[in-house]
Write a protein that holds these residues in place. Structure first.
Motif, PDB file in Angstrom:
ATOM      1  N   ASN A  11       0.847  -1.180   0.000  1.00 17.66           N
ATOM      2  CA  ASN A  11       0.000   0.000   0.000  1.00 17.66           C
ATOM      3  C   ASN A  11       0.886   1.234   0.000  1.00 17.66           C
ATOM      4  N   PRO A  12       0.558   2.232  -0.800  1.00 15.69           N
ATOM      5  CA  PRO A  12       1.384   3.444  -0.812  1.00 15.69           C
ATOM      6  C   PRO A  12       1.224   4.203   0.510  1.00 15.69           C
ATOM      7  N   LEU A  13       2.339   4.699   0.995  1.00 14.62           N
ATOM      8  CA  LEU A  13       2.340   5.449   2.251  1.00 14.62           C
ATOM      9  C   LEU A  13       2.560   6.925   1.971  1.00 14.62           C
ATOM     10  N   PRO A  14       1.963   7.806   2.764  1.00 17.66           N
ATOM     11  CA  PRO A  14       2.236   9.233   2.610  1.00 17.66           C
ATOM     12  C   PRO A  14       3.722   9.515   2.866  1.00 17.66           C
ATOM     13  N   PRO A  15       4.306  10.441   2.138  1.00 14.12           N
ATOM     14  CA  PRO A  15       5.737  10.740   2.310  1.00 14.12           C
ATOM     15  C   PRO A  15       6.115  11.146   3.732  1.00 14.12           C
ATOM     16  N   VAL A  16       5.223  11.826   4.436  1.00  9.39           N
ATOM     17  CA  VAL A  16       5.548  12.252   5.799  1.00  9.39           C
ATOM     18  C   VAL A  16       5.729  11.049   6.719  1.00  9.39           C
ATOM     19  N   VAL A  17       5.013   9.987   6.475  1.00  8.43           N
ATOM     20  CA  VAL A  17       5.157   8.782   7.292  1.00  8.43           C
ATOM     21  C   VAL A  17       6.530   8.155   7.044  1.00  8.43           C
ATOM     22  N   TRP A  18       6.932   8.111   5.785  1.00 10.90           N
ATOM     23  CA  TRP A  18       8.285   7.622   5.482  1.00 10.90           C
ATOM     24  C   TRP A  18       9.339   8.520   6.112  1.00 10.90           C
ATOM     25  N   TRP A 113       1.562  18.285   7.764  1.00  8.81           N
ATOM     26  CA  TRP A 113       2.035  19.008   8.938  1.00  8.81           C
ATOM     27  C   TRP A 113       1.277  18.590  10.191  1.00  8.81           C
ATOM     28  N   ALA A 114       0.037  18.172  10.047  1.00 12.26           N
ATOM     29  CA  ALA A 114      -0.738  17.705  11.202  1.00 12.26           C
ATOM     30  C   ALA A 114      -0.191  16.367  11.699  1.00 12.26           C
ATOM     31  N   VAL A 115       0.261  15.515  10.793  1.00 10.25           N
ATOM     32  CA  VAL A 115       0.868  14.247  11.192  1.00 10.25           C
ATOM     33  C   VAL A 115       2.135  14.515  11.993  1.00 10.25           C
ATOM     34  N   VAL A 116       2.933  15.476  11.549  1.00  7.54           N
ATOM     35  CA  VAL A 116       4.162  15.831  12.263  1.00  7.54           C
ATOM     36  C   VAL A 116       3.832  16.402  13.641  1.00  7.54           C
ATOM     37  N   VAL A 117       2.835  17.263  13.713  1.00  6.65           N
ATOM     38  CA  VAL A 117       2.427  17.848  14.995  1.00  6.65           C
ATOM     39  C   VAL A 117       1.932  16.766  15.947  1.00  6.65           C
ATOM     40  N   VAL A 118       1.133  15.830  15.442  1.00  5.84           N
ATOM     41  CA  VAL A 118       0.633  14.745  16.289  1.00  5.84           C
ATOM     42  C   VAL A 118       1.794  13.881  16.790  1.00  5.84           C
ATOM     43  N   PHE A 119       2.722  13.538  15.912  1.00  7.78           N
ATOM     44  CA  PHE A 119       3.854  12.688  16.287  1.00  7.78           C
ATOM     45  C   PHE A 119       4.703  13.347  17.373  1.00  7.78           C
TER      46      PHE A 119
END
Length: 146
Positions: A11-18, A113-119
């Motif tokens: 499954n393709p992953l969003p670049p921010v997750v990588w 950016w929300a993924v980064v903020v959550v992490f």
């Protein structure tokens, strides 16, 4: 049932997750190569220990900073660096798998950016909560809180 012969097996992953998972993976590869003597010479055997000493979150140090009111930026950095260092390979692999799985779900719903903020927000809040518990003295490492 229709099947696509050209479908990707992954499954393709969003670049921010990588971007969040690759430092964990790269560090473990580097620690493994160093411990095996393939890179870094004799000193590479202790790279994991050095990384833990440099980046792990120390709750006693945070309590001391709050007590005296002096906040060292290098110590505050540990609030967001501890998710990238792990006790061993198994610990890192489990964190990477969970990060990639949950990151896919979150990354498809939130903006990058929300993924980064959550992490990093979860990392910092978890570390501060850990420091608020007076009986906790062991260092905090690993990406599970994030």
């Amino acid at each position: 049932m229709t099947t696509d012969p050209n479908a990707s097996p992954l499954n393709p992953l969003p670049p921010v997750v990588w971007a969040l998972a690759l430092p964990i993976i790269a560090l473990e590869i580097l620690f493994g190569l160093g411990a095996g003597g393939l890179v870094g010479g004799p000193g590479a055997v202790g790279w994991r220990i050095e990384a833990l000493q440099r980046f792990a979150f120390d709750p006693d140090q945070m309590r001391q900073m709050f007590a005296i009111g002096v906040y060292d930026p290098q110590e505050l950095m540990r609030l967001v660096t501890y998710p990238f260092v792990h006790w061993n390979v198994t610990h890192a692999v489990m964190v990477a798998v969970i990060l990639l799985a949950l990151g896919k779900v979150v990354g498809e719903v939130f903006r990058w950016w929300a993924v980064v903020v959550v992490f990093f927000g979860a990392s910092a809040v978890a570390a501060l909560g850990y420091a608020a518990l007076p009986l906790m003295t062991a260092p905090l490492v690993g990406g599970y809180p994030a």
